[in-house]
Design an enzyme around this catalytic site. Sequence first.
Site, mmCIF file in Angstrom:
data_model
loop_
_atom_site.group_PDB
_atom_site.id
_atom_site.type_symbol
_atom_site.label_atom_id
_atom_site.label_comp_id
_atom_site.label_asym_id
_atom_site.label_seq_id
_atom_site.Cartn_x
_atom_site.Cartn_y
_atom_site.Cartn_z
ATOM 1 N N LYS A 38 46.914 105.763 -4.301
ATOM 2 C CA LYS A 38 46.324 106.090 -2.999
ATOM 3 C C LYS A 38 46.368 104.862 -2.087
ATOM 4 O O LYS A 38 46.614 103.741 -2.539
ATOM 5 C CB LYS A 38 44.887 106.568 -3.170
ATOM 6 C CG LYS A 38 43.943 105.523 -3.739
ATOM 7 C CD LYS A 38 42.534 106.085 -3.941
ATOM 8 C CE LYS A 38 41.608 105.023 -4.518
ATOM 9 N NZ LYS A 38 40.228 105.526 -4.695
ATOM 10 N N TYR A 264 39.906 81.946 20.617
ATOM 11 C CA TYR A 264 38.985 82.732 21.426
ATOM 12 C C TYR A 264 37.535 82.278 21.263
ATOM 13 O O TYR A 264 37.110 81.917 20.165
ATOM 14 C CB TYR A 264 39.074 84.211 21.057
ATOM 15 C CG TYR A 264 40.322 84.904 21.563
ATOM 16 C CD1 TYR A 264 40.643 84.914 22.922
ATOM 17 C CD2 TYR A 264 41.179 85.571 20.683
ATOM 18 C CE1 TYR A 264 41.791 85.555 23.388
ATOM 19 C CE2 TYR A 264 42.318 86.224 21.127
ATOM 20 C CZ TYR A 264 42.610 86.201 22.478
ATOM 21 O OH TYR A 264 43.742 86.845 22.942
#
Length: 369
Positions: A38, A264
Site C-alpha cells: 500500500k 523564509y
Amino acid sequence: MSKATETVLEIDLRALEHNYLYLKGRLRPETGFLGVVKAFAYGSDSIIIAKKLEALGVDYLAVAYAKEGVVLRDAGIRTPILVLHPLPVNFDEMIECCLEPSLYSQKILEGFLEAAKRKVQKDYPVHLKFNTGLNRLGFVGSDVDYLAAQLNGREELKVASILSHLAASEDLNEKAFTQNQIEAFEKISVKIHKKLDARPFRHLLNTSGIINNPEAQYDMVRSGIGLYGFGNDVKIDKQLRPVATLKTVISQIHSIAPGESIGYNRAFVTHSPRVTATLPIGHADGIGRQYGNGKAHVTIRGNKAPIVGNVCMDMIMVDITDIDCQEGDEVIIFGGNHTANEFARDAATISYELLTGISQRVKRKILSE
C-alpha cells in the site's frame, strides 16, 4: 550505487529480497506470506515492488484502497490482492479486477454481497476483519452469528480468511495487551470454524508480530515495514537492509556573514561566518518543515550537515561550514549509515511517515541484480 545528479530515490531490490528471505526464515515452512504494498509500496514503487515479491513467491499482496490494486492488475500482477479498506463506490471495479475485500462491517458486507449478486459471482473470495483491540476497523466476536446467517448457504461469496491487526506488537511493555488480542482472535477463530460453513485460513501478525509473537503466526503473516528494511527493533534493524535511499545534489554554495539570515521568516540567523549549501528538495518532495532548523541532518562526503532555517517547498539549506565539498556533489538525505528511521526520529516522527511521504515527483531509480 551510482552518484546522484538530481534528486532521486534509489530502490534496491536486492535489499527487498534479503528482507523477505530473512522474515520468511523466522516462520514455519508452511506459513503463508502476505507482502503489504500500500501507499506506493511504502513510498517506493508499488508496481516494481509487487513484481519482485510476486517473483519471490509471496502468497498474497495487500493494498489499502481499491485504486492501488487496480494499478497492480493493470501492470500484470496476478498474485491475489487483499484490499484492506474497501469502500462501496469501488465494489464493481474490485470485482472486475479480482481484488479481494476485507469486510469489516455490516454495511460493507451487505453492500459487497449485493454487488456480487449484481455481477453474478460465485464463490468470490472475501476476508472477514475482526477488531480485537486496535479499535479502527472490524467486526467483533458477537457478530459471528450474524456473519453465519448472512454467509452460510450463499453461493456468491466464499470466506477465504479471517484476520485481525495487532495494536502494539512492537512494544514489549504491552506484551499483556498483545496476548489479550491473540487470545481474543483465537476465540473468534474457534467460533467462526464452528458457525461458518467455510473453514477460512487465519492471519494476525504484522512485522513486529513476526518478530515478537511467532507462536501466533497461524496460516499466514503480513509484513509491510519489515520488507522495506525496518523491524521496529534495533537488533532486527541490523538484520534488515533499507530498500530506499534518498539522494540529491548541491545546487549552490553560499558564504554567509555574521548577522545574516537564511530562508523564509529569517528562521536562522548566523552568529559567526557560515557556509551553506542549497539542495533541490523540499516539503513538496516529502521533507516536511518539521525537519528544519537543526532538527535533522543530511550526509555529504560522510559528514553530517544539519538543515538550517525553514524547509522550503522545493529546497533546503544545510550547513557545510566544516565540510570540504562543492556544487554538484552528491548528498544523502537518508540511506546507508543514516537510515530513514534515524532521519525521522530526529524530528520526533517515524520512518513510515517519512517513507510514504516521498513525493511522486521524485525520480525513482531501480537497483537490481
